[in-house]
Design a protein around this motif. Sequence first.
Motif, PDB file in Angstrom:
ATOM      1  N   UNK A  22       5.120  -5.729   8.158  1.00 29.83           N
ATOM      2  CA  UNK A  22       6.258  -5.591   9.065  1.00 29.83           C
ATOM      3  C   UNK A  22       7.158  -4.402   8.836  1.00 29.83           C
ATOM      4  N   UNK A  23       7.065  -3.755   7.663  1.00 28.02           N
ATOM      5  CA  UNK A  23       7.965  -2.621   7.419  1.00 28.02           C
ATOM      6  C   UNK A  23       7.499  -1.782   6.230  1.00 28.02           C
ATOM      7  N   UNK A  24       8.104  -0.579   6.126  1.00 28.03           N
ATOM      8  CA  UNK A  24       7.852   0.300   4.987  1.00 28.03           C
ATOM      9  C   UNK A  24       9.069   0.320   4.083  1.00 28.03           C
ATOM     10  N   UNK A  25       8.838   0.406   2.782  1.00 29.51           N
ATOM     11  CA  UNK A  25       9.917   0.404   1.788  1.00 29.51           C
ATOM     12  C   UNK A  25       9.832   1.698   0.986  1.00 29.51           C
TER      13      UNK A  25
ATOM     14  N   UNK B 260       0.844  -1.197   0.000  1.00 29.95           N
ATOM     15  CA  UNK B 260       0.000   0.000   0.000  1.00 29.95           C
ATOM     16  C   UNK B 260       0.882   1.251   0.000  1.00 29.95           C
ATOM     17  N   UNK B 261       0.547   2.183  -0.881  1.00 29.73           N
ATOM     18  CA  UNK B 261       1.273   3.462  -0.924  1.00 29.73           C
ATOM     19  C   UNK B 261       0.824   4.309   0.256  1.00 29.73           C
TER      20      UNK B 261
ATOM     21  N   UNK C 132       8.034   6.766  -3.400  1.00 37.11           N
ATOM     22  CA  UNK C 132       6.783   6.215  -2.885  1.00 37.11           C
ATOM     23  C   UNK C 132       7.108   5.359  -1.672  1.00 37.11           C
ATOM     24  N   UNK C 133       6.493   5.663  -0.547  1.00 29.97           N
ATOM     25  CA  UNK C 133       6.654   4.833   0.639  1.00 29.97           C
ATOM     26  C   UNK C 133       5.572   3.765   0.606  1.00 29.97           C
ATOM     27  N   UNK C 134       6.013   2.514   0.423  1.00 22.99           N
ATOM     28  CA  UNK C 134       5.080   1.398   0.284  1.00 22.99           C
ATOM     29  C   UNK C 134       5.160   0.501   1.521  1.00 22.99           C
TER      30      UNK C 134
END
Length: 487
Positions: A43-46, A23-24, A37-39
């Motif tokens: 468990x974590x954001x990429x 999810x963005x 874009x933070x996706x």
Amino acid sequence: MALRPSEWEQVVAEVAARLTGAVVQKAWCPLPRLVYLECRVPGRSVLVCLCAEGELSRLSVAAERFPTPGEPAPFQRWLRQELVGLKLAGLSWSEAGRTVTLDLQSDESRRRLVLEVGAPGGLVLLAADSQRVLMLSGDGLAQRRALHPGGLWAPPAPVNDEVIARTRAQPSRLEPKPDDLLPLAEAAERLLGPKDKASRAEIIRRRLALPYRARLKRSGRTLEKVRAEAARGPEAERHRQLGELLTQNLYQLKRGAREVVLTSYTEAGMEEVHVTLDPRRTPKEEVEWHFHQYRRLMRGVEHARQREAELAREVAHAQEALRQVEEMDEAALLAQVEVLHQPAGEDGPPEARPFKEYVGHGGQRIWVGKGGEDNDTLTFKVARPGHLWLHARGLSGSHVVVPLPKGVEVSQEVLLDAAHLALHHSGAKGEPRGEVSWVPVKFVKKVKGGAPGQVLYTREKTLVVRREAERLERLLKTRGGEAPVAS
């Protein structure tokens, strides 16, 4: 130096496999060809980076994002409005078209974000169901809009098979680390991210230094003239001596004579002096002329000496500022990222420019002069002949310029945006309607001897504008710091 075709293929395949369904959460566009874009994955954001900046073009996963100026770009606002909350449904790479396509969707919406790697490069936000362009980001926005008539996006011209075969033979340079969540995408950022920052830092350094170098150049030329003026003391003294000599020998002067030989008594003894005369002047006028020249030259010498001291201080200040710019490290330079958003040909901080900059429909820049002298500078020094010039008809107000690329026609929406700004910055501010004249800059001429900002123009067209409060409020917000418009 951009990602090679084999590297694009590897990274896109990895990101599609690992991030489909993510999810963005956030979106940034710190520069025209750079998006993050933070996706969110379990468990974590990429932080996904999409860059279309020539040889730095890449799709990668970054540990940190490029600094963002205080005022967000229009494309960033569109990204957040259209993409935040959507899931990444798919990712594809077109080697022939040199594009990466991200498909994003929710139950109510579908969007497509296209990264154009080839020239002119940039990012395109599409309504995925119709290929309709929602927003463009990149250099030469108007030129790129012209490539998509009707607002529909078409892929760039395909690369020929020979080029594909040649580039495919190049080996991958990616060096993945096994502990990374997306080893190939993170390796892509390690490969090009530092070079991206270093390149942009040097551009910032050059732009920061440019006004000081220009000041040194101008001051150097002026200093030569000032020193020449300051060195006219002996010439002035010569006029004084001749004036005194003529005064002592006034009885020997005859009107109409062109020369007289007089005897001067100096410490070295007697000396014959040949004095050139103007036959149109009387003897008394000849004497007065020499004393006038003496006083005039001495005033110039005194002023030149004062100006020389001022210029010396200016030069010292510019040299010190240049030294400081040259000593700035990469982090300090990148903290000045807003420098990269300056219009072409206009360096220096925004407050030093002769205009305010607004962002109109589709990201088109619109420049509004700050005052009389700034209007002249904007129209006759900054603007180009093919740019569009607007002014409230028959009223005092700011000059407005729309910097259009050569051969590109202004759209109706941009024209209305610029016309609203022309009325807002004129005597018609707050009025429900008004008339705006518009012409190419090449048909605008300065009034000889006129007040600052006073011009004549020909071949104008007139637009009757009904004030749209929402449009004007949107425009004013793109600059920031301006009061909202009352309905």
